[in-house]
Motif scaffolding. Structure first.
Motif, PDB file in Angstrom:
ATOM      1  N   ASP A  19       0.728  -1.122  -0.036  1.00  0.00           N
ATOM      2  CA  ASP A  19      -0.267  -0.063  -0.080  1.00  0.00           C
ATOM      3  C   ASP A  19       1.102   1.186   0.053  1.00  0.00           C
ATOM      4  O   ASP A  19       1.820   1.427   0.680  1.00  0.00           O
ATOM      5  CB  ASP A  19      -0.867  -0.068   1.262  1.00  0.00           C
ATOM      6  CG  ASP A  19      -1.963  -0.980   1.033  1.00  0.00           C
ATOM      7  OD1 ASP A  19      -2.383  -1.573   0.050  1.00  0.00           O
ATOM      8  OD2 ASP A  19      -2.665  -1.358   2.146  1.00  0.00           O
ATOM      9  N   GLY A  20       0.415   2.064  -0.776  1.00  0.00           N
ATOM     10  CA  GLY A  20       1.296   3.339  -0.943  1.00  0.00           C
ATOM     11  C   GLY A  20       1.958   3.524  -1.960  1.00  0.00           C
ATOM     12  O   GLY A  20       2.636   4.590  -2.197  1.00  0.00           O
ATOM     13  N   THR A  21       2.610   2.519  -2.308  1.00  0.00           N
ATOM     14  CA  THR A  21       3.700   2.467  -3.547  1.00  0.00           C
ATOM     15  C   THR A  21       3.235   3.032  -4.674  1.00  0.00           C
ATOM     16  O   THR A  21       4.319   3.785  -5.442  1.00  0.00           O
ATOM     17  CB  THR A  21       3.977   0.955  -3.916  1.00  0.00           C
ATOM     18  OG1 THR A  21       4.528   0.237  -2.389  1.00  0.00           O
ATOM     19  CG2 THR A  21       5.275   0.802  -4.710  1.00  0.00           C
ATOM     20  N   ARG A  23       1.575   5.701  -4.972  1.00  0.00           N
ATOM     21  CA  ARG A  23       1.774   7.150  -4.685  1.00  0.00           C
ATOM     22  C   ARG A  23       3.127   7.641  -4.788  1.00  0.00           C
ATOM     23  O   ARG A  23       3.529   8.578  -5.219  1.00  0.00           O
ATOM     24  CB  ARG A  23       0.899   7.505  -3.419  1.00  0.00           C
ATOM     25  CG  ARG A  23       0.839   9.019  -3.314  1.00  0.00           C
ATOM     26  CD  ARG A  23       0.238   9.213  -1.948  1.00  0.00           C
ATOM     27  NE  ARG A  23      -1.189   8.933  -2.119  1.00  0.00           N
ATOM     28  CZ  ARG A  23      -2.191   9.659  -2.633  1.00  0.00           C
ATOM     29  NH1 ARG A  23      -1.469  10.783  -3.623  1.00  0.00           N
ATOM     30  NH2 ARG A  23      -3.277   9.396  -3.044  1.00  0.00           N
ATOM     31  N   GLN A  24       4.073   6.634  -3.923  1.00  0.00           N
ATOM     32  CA  GLN A  24       5.550   6.708  -4.039  1.00  0.00           C
ATOM     33  C   GLN A  24       6.130   6.942  -5.537  1.00  0.00           C
ATOM     34  O   GLN A  24       6.820   7.656  -5.671  1.00  0.00           O
ATOM     35  CB  GLN A  24       5.988   5.552  -3.141  1.00  0.00           C
ATOM     36  CG  GLN A  24       7.595   5.672  -3.298  1.00  0.00           C
ATOM     37  CD  GLN A  24       8.029   4.432  -2.530  1.00  0.00           C
ATOM     38  OE1 GLN A  24       7.538   3.686  -1.539  1.00  0.00           O
ATOM     39  NE2 GLN A  24       9.668   4.198  -2.821  1.00  0.00           N
ATOM     40  N   ALA A  26       4.637   7.638  -8.248  1.00  0.00           N
ATOM     41  CA  ALA A  26       4.114   8.897  -8.744  1.00  0.00           C
ATOM     42  C   ALA A  26       5.079  10.037  -8.261  1.00  0.00           C
ATOM     43  O   ALA A  26       5.447  10.958  -9.105  1.00  0.00           O
ATOM     44  CB  ALA A  26       2.675   9.190  -8.450  1.00  0.00           C
ATOM     45  N   GLN A  27       5.188  10.006  -7.154  1.00  0.00           N
ATOM     46  CA  GLN A  27       6.023  11.321  -6.434  1.00  0.00           C
ATOM     47  C   GLN A  27       7.345  11.147  -6.910  1.00  0.00           C
ATOM     48  O   GLN A  27       8.056  12.224  -7.530  1.00  0.00           O
ATOM     49  CB  GLN A  27       6.051  11.225  -4.989  1.00  0.00           C
ATOM     50  CG  GLN A  27       4.635  11.802  -4.425  1.00  0.00           C
ATOM     51  CD  GLN A  27       4.650  11.079  -2.845  1.00  0.00           C
ATOM     52  OE1 GLN A  27       5.388  10.838  -2.279  1.00  0.00           O
ATOM     53  NE2 GLN A  27       3.593  12.096  -2.107  1.00  0.00           N
ATOM     54  N   GLU A  32       0.914  11.894 -12.224  1.00  0.00           N
ATOM     55  CA  GLU A  32      -0.043  11.733 -11.487  1.00  0.00           C
ATOM     56  C   GLU A  32      -0.305  10.201 -11.078  1.00  0.00           C
ATOM     57  O   GLU A  32       0.184   9.491 -11.827  1.00  0.00           O
ATOM     58  CB  GLU A  32      -1.282  12.215 -12.201  1.00  0.00           C
ATOM     59  CG  GLU A  32      -1.369  13.733 -12.703  1.00  0.00           C
ATOM     60  CD  GLU A  32      -1.842  14.360 -11.365  1.00  0.00           C
ATOM     61  OE1 GLU A  32      -2.642  14.076 -10.671  1.00  0.00           O
ATOM     62  OE2 GLU A  32      -1.302  15.711 -11.383  1.00  0.00           O
ATOM     63  N   VAL A  33      -1.058  10.043  -9.994  1.00  0.00           N
ATOM     64  CA  VAL A  33      -1.155   8.818  -9.415  1.00  0.00           C
ATOM     65  C   VAL A  33      -1.832   7.838 -10.441  1.00  0.00           C
ATOM     66  O   VAL A  33      -1.575   6.810 -10.701  1.00  0.00           O
ATOM     67  CB  VAL A  33      -1.704   8.570  -8.039  1.00  0.00           C
ATOM     68  CG1 VAL A  33      -2.198   7.437  -7.697  1.00  0.00           C
ATOM     69  CG2 VAL A  33      -1.073   9.426  -6.898  1.00  0.00           C
ATOM     70  N   GLU A  34      -2.727   8.407 -10.869  1.00  0.00           N
ATOM     71  CA  GLU A  34      -3.675   7.583 -12.138  1.00  0.00           C
ATOM     72  C   GLU A  34      -2.772   7.417 -13.380  1.00  0.00           C
ATOM     73  O   GLU A  34      -2.974   6.351 -13.899  1.00  0.00           O
ATOM     74  CB  GLU A  34      -4.886   8.648 -12.478  1.00  0.00           C
ATOM     75  CG  GLU A  34      -6.038   8.832 -11.446  1.00  0.00           C
ATOM     76  CD  GLU A  34      -6.511   7.467 -11.004  1.00  0.00           C
ATOM     77  OE1 GLU A  34      -6.409   6.476 -11.658  1.00  0.00           O
ATOM     78  OE2 GLU A  34      -6.571   7.137  -9.720  1.00  0.00           O
ATOM     79  N   ARG A  37      -1.139   4.301 -12.447  1.00  0.00           N
ATOM     80  CA  ARG A  37      -2.120   3.372 -12.660  1.00  0.00           C
ATOM     81  C   ARG A  37      -2.348   2.707 -13.784  1.00  0.00           C
ATOM     82  O   ARG A  37      -2.546   1.613 -14.113  1.00  0.00           O
ATOM     83  CB  ARG A  37      -3.431   3.429 -11.817  1.00  0.00           C
ATOM     84  CG  ARG A  37      -3.402   3.589 -10.121  1.00  0.00           C
ATOM     85  CD  ARG A  37      -4.592   3.814  -9.764  1.00  0.00           C
ATOM     86  NE  ARG A  37      -4.585   3.804  -8.368  1.00  0.00           N
ATOM     87  CZ  ARG A  37      -4.553   4.755  -7.162  1.00  0.00           C
ATOM     88  NH1 ARG A  37      -5.212   5.961  -7.878  1.00  0.00           N
ATOM     89  NH2 ARG A  37      -4.399   4.723  -6.142  1.00  0.00           N
TER      90      ARG A  37
END
Length: 83
Positions: A19-21, A23-24, A26-27, A32-34, A37
């Motif tokens: 979880d959170g990877t 977002r990591q 993306a940063q 963007e996070v999407e 994905r």
């Protein structure tokens, strides 16, 4: 560098990430996070961009040709660190 991988293998890598990877990633790549994905087979182009992912029909969900492998390589590195 291009890389071929089955769609099912690509999704397995995404599903194995802690979880959170997403977002990591993306940063780290300043996207963007999407978009991350979408890189792993998602299809939300309202909030994320296309990422040079080409899918050819076939077994195991088809063959995916990735134009840029940086996100995949980083995801694999993160998985290796936790195993």
């Amino acid at each position: 560098m291009e890389r071929k991988i089955t769609f099912n293998e690509l999704r397995k890598i995404k599903d194995s990430l802690p979880d959170g990877t997403i977002r990591q990633l993306a940063q780290e790549f300043n996207i963007e996070v999407e978009t991350v994905r979408n890189y792993f087979g998602g299809a939300n182009y309202d909030r994320g961009r296309s990422v040079g992912l080409h899918i050819e029909p076939g077994p195991n969900g088809g063959i995916v040709l990735l134009d840029d492998t940086k996100i995949l390589e980083r995801a694999e590195q993160l998985l290796a660190e936790i195993h």
